[in-house]
Every structure is written in C-alpha cells, then in structure tokens.
Design an enzyme around this catalytic site. Structure first.
Site, PDB file in Angstrom:
ATOM      1  N   ARG A   1      -8.163 -43.626  16.839  1.00  0.00           N
ATOM      2  CA  ARG A   1      -7.674 -43.532  18.225  1.00  0.00           C
ATOM      3  C   ARG A   1      -6.866 -42.239  18.429  1.00  0.00           C
ATOM      4  O   ARG A   1      -5.832 -42.231  19.108  1.00  0.00           O
ATOM      5  CB  ARG A   1      -6.792 -44.733  18.589  1.00  0.00           C
ATOM      6  CG  ARG A   1      -7.475 -46.077  18.541  1.00  0.00           C
ATOM      7  CD  ARG A   1      -8.526 -46.212  19.636  1.00  0.00           C
ATOM      8  NE  ARG A   1      -9.014 -47.576  19.749  1.00  0.00           N
ATOM      9  CZ  ARG A   1      -9.946 -48.114  18.969  1.00  0.00           C
ATOM     10  NH1 ARG A   1     -10.510 -47.391  18.012  1.00  0.00           N
ATOM     11  NH2 ARG A   1     -10.335 -49.362  19.134  1.00  0.00           N
TER      12      ARG A   1
ATOM     13  N   SER B   1      -6.663 -52.528  24.138  1.00  0.00           N
ATOM     14  CA  SER B   1      -5.640 -52.727  23.100  1.00  0.00           C
ATOM     15  C   SER B   1      -4.423 -51.884  23.445  1.00  0.00           C
ATOM     16  O   SER B   1      -4.550 -50.686  23.705  1.00  0.00           O
ATOM     17  CB  SER B   1      -6.158 -52.271  21.736  1.00  0.00           C
ATOM     18  OG  SER B   1      -7.264 -53.031  21.358  1.00  0.00           O
TER      19      SER B   1
ATOM     20  N   GLU C   1      -0.914 -47.432  22.192  1.00  0.00           N
ATOM     21  CA  GLU C   1      -2.188 -46.706  22.313  1.00  0.00           C
ATOM     22  C   GLU C   1      -2.329 -45.929  23.624  1.00  0.00           C
ATOM     23  O   GLU C   1      -2.729 -44.772  23.611  1.00  0.00           O
ATOM     24  CB  GLU C   1      -3.338 -47.707  22.198  1.00  0.00           C
ATOM     25  CG  GLU C   1      -4.428 -47.252  21.261  1.00  0.00           C
ATOM     26  CD  GLU C   1      -5.722 -47.970  21.543  1.00  0.00           C
ATOM     27  OE1 GLU C   1      -6.324 -47.731  22.600  1.00  0.00           O
ATOM     28  OE2 GLU C   1      -6.142 -48.750  20.676  1.00  0.00           O
TER      29      GLU C   1
END
Ligand code: EPU
Length: 351
Positions: free
Chosen positions: A164, A245, A347
């Site tokens: 990510r 997420s 995130e």
C-alpha cells in the site's frame, strides 16, 4: 479550463464526508494538465489531485486547488513475447476497466475486481487484494510534474512500490525520490501475462473453490468469486460511506509476533518470505471490541473491523465529519497499542 468555485465534495469522496473545495478544475486531457502547469496564476498554487476519492478522509474545506482527473480511454497498446500491454486513462473507473480487460479476453486483473476508485489512483496506493498487488501487473505510467510542467514516464522500479505504498505517497527526501502532491498521473499501462494462471491460495478463494467442487476457475469465474466475496464482507460505498481498509496490516519481527501471541494465542498471523510476520489488523481491532462500535456518526463496520464507515445519511449532509472519523481511528489505535503494544498505521490520505 473552467475553475469551479466552492464545490461540494460529498459526492466526490466515497466516505461521503460533507466538505467543499475552494476551487476545482476538471482535467479531461493531457493538454488540460499541460495548460494548467503553464498558467502563471495556477503554477505556484498548492494543488491536490483527486481521483475517485476512495482513499480519502476530508477533515475540512479544501484550500489547495483540487484537480479532478477525468482523463479517459483504454486500449490494448502492444504485445511482448510474454505480455499484453494495456493502457487506461487515469480517470477511468478501476472496476469497469478490470471488467473491460476480461471482455477483451485479457485476464490478469480479476483478483483486483471491485476495488473502488480510478485507474490513476491504483499505483499511488499499490492496490492489492486476494494475492495480487498492482505492482504484479504494472508496466509503466505517464505523469506530469505539477511544479515544472514536465511530462515523465516511470517504470515499476521507479514507482518504489511497497505494501500500500509508492513514491507518490512520500515527500521529496522522505524515501529517495518523493512525488507526494507533485505528480498528476495521466495514464497507466499494465502488463497482463499471456500465460495466465488463476491466482488462488487465499483462504476465502479456497473456500469458494471447495464449494464449487474444486474446479479450476476461468478468469471470469474468479472475477465473479472475488465480487461475491467482497460484496459479502465489505460495504458498498454507494450505500455506506467508507474508504476500504482504514489501517494497514502490520508487519512485525518474529519476537514481536511471539509477544503478541503470548498476549492472545488466537491472533491471525502469516509468515512472510523474509521471516517476518504479517498480522491481521482487522482481527486486532475486533479483539479490542471495536467491531460495530461508533463515535458520533463514524463507525466500525459490523462485518469487517478494518473498515470504518460513515453511519450518517449521505443525502442530507448529516453524516460523519472527517474529525469524527479520525477521532475514532485514534481511539482504535490507542486500544490496539494498549492491548498488543503495536501502533496501527492508517491507510487513507487525510486532507
Ligand atoms: N478478521 C477478524 N475480524 C474482523 C476482520 C478480520 O477476525 O473484523 C480476520 C479474518 O477472519 C481473517 C483476517 O482477519 O482471518 C484477515 O481478514 P480479511 O481476509 O478480510 O483481509 P484483511 O487482511 O482484513 C486485506 C486488505 C483488503 C483486501 C483483503 C483481501 C489490507 C489493509 N487490506 O484485508 O484490502 O481486500 O485483504 O486480500 O491489506 C483495502 O485495502 O481497502 C482492502 C479492502
């Protein structure tokens, strides 16, 4: 180029947070991006590049000039001995693009089906799901440097992909070449393997396969399975505001992992190739009792504790504020830290 003033952003972010952009420009073509950089009035102004708004928490009205990327187009560009090279404009909807590649008989992106957002955002986040990350299918991208107006092309190594993570999430000097708030991605090219094999092995997929009598799926079947799995456990942003997420799954050393197992032997963990361990952040949050809980209108999704949601009605502007979402996120981080001695990293981009 039209500069829109005082633009409502609620429909432009998947959390459906109510906020306004002081100014917004829609970038439809490469020429628009070039013209924007050449314009003396706009050159020095701080800018924020907005794709599908699917990985974003907006905490107030947005002062930087918002560049809404709407560059379209998708094509099979060429082939190499081992790959089909497919290109898409940064403004294309990611899921529609994945479906289109399958319609063209070009499999390889099916595990990444139904991820919200636009094509241009996928390398920024190095999106990943069900055993495939964007970097596994990435060829190159074209972008424009918002400071200099120069066009440039990056290959996978130059994008500095991590879990990510990419060069687009780091400021200059932070991690080598940093391009945070500096690059506007115009087009992305993907290398889809001619020798396609389904990527299975993920627990949810193995369960699906067993339910289907152990068949080896076609790419289309795998696409359908992924869509079914995601629809069963993740909220549809069209119905419930969310940014996927909210935290990364932490990677820990074997010693740290042993320490956490000692605190709770049921902790979901996976050994990585380099000997470290990945922990399921959703499990850690769930174990702290957060699943289904709320602070104000910001909540923890009932079926997947890794996903924070906007519980407010999205139509009348009474939903969660970005501040509430971040308060909830910090409360979760504190709980997980106190119970497991581990700091969860967020995130989404917080604006
Ligand atoms: N779990 C719980 N309780 C929860 C949530 C999860 O016990 O409330 C457990 C699950 O039972 C499972 C484990 O945690 O044993 C992992 O859960 P899951 O398979 O749902 O995947 P994840 O690790 O939570 C990651 C990605 C998702 C991606 C899925 C599938 C991250 C941060 N998230 O989630 O990506 O779709 O794997 O590959 O890596 C996204 O980035 O927005 C995203 C949705």
């Amino acid at each position: 180029m039209l500069v829109e003033k005082n633009v409502p952003l609620q429909a432009l972010n998947t959390f459906h947070i109510v906020a306004r952009a002081h100014a917004l420009v829609r970038v439809h073509t490469e020429a628009d991006a070039v013209a924007l950089c050449a314009n003396a009035q706009w050159r020095e102004v701080q800018k924020f590049v907005l794709g599908g708004g699917s990985n974003l928490v907006i905490t107030g009205d947005v002062k930087p000039l918002v560049l809404k990327v709407e560059i379209m187009g998708r094509s099979l560009l060429r082939e190499t001995p081992r790959h089909f090279i497919v290109e898409a404009g940064a403004g294309e909807n990611w899921h529609d693009f994945v479906a289109w590649t399958l319609d063209q008989g070009l499999p390889g992106l099916e595990n990444l089906a139904l991820i919200p957002g636009t094509v241009g955002a996928t390398p920024v986040q190095n999106i990943g799901a069900y055993g495939v990350e964007l970097q596994d299918r990435f060829d190159s991208l074209d972008a424009i440097d918002l400071q200099t107006g120069q066009m440039f092309t990056l290959d996978a190594a130059q994008c500095g992909f991590g879990y990510r993570d990419s060069v687009f999430k780091h400021a200059a000097g932070d991690k080598g070449l940093g391009l945070k708030d500096r690059a506007l991605i115009l087009r992305v090219r993907f290398a889809l393997p001619k020798a396609w094999k389904p990527v299975l092995g993920y627990a949810d997929l193995e369960k699906k396969q067993a339910e289907q009598g152990g068949v080896t799926p076609t790419a289309r079947q795998l696409f359908d399975w992924i869509c079914q799995i995601r629809r069963a456990k993740l909220p549809d942003p069209a119905q419930i505001g969310n940014a996927g997420s909210f935290f990364k799954n932490p990677t820990v050393s074997p010693e740290q992992c042993a320490d956490i197992i000692a605190r709770d032997p049921k902790v979901v963990h996976y050994r990585l190739a380099d000997g470290s361990f990945k922990l399921a952040a959703g499990w850690l949050i769930d174990a702290c009792g957060w699943r289904g809980k709320s602070i104000g209108q910001a909540g923890v999704f009932e079926k997947q504790a890794l996903v924070l949601v906007n519980r407010g009605p999205s139509a009348d502007g009474q939903g969660a504020t970005g501040g509430e979402v971040m308060t909830l996120a910090r409360a979760i981080q504190t709980s997980v830290y106190e119970r497991f001695g581990l700091r969860l990293e967020t995130e989404p981009v917080v604006l």
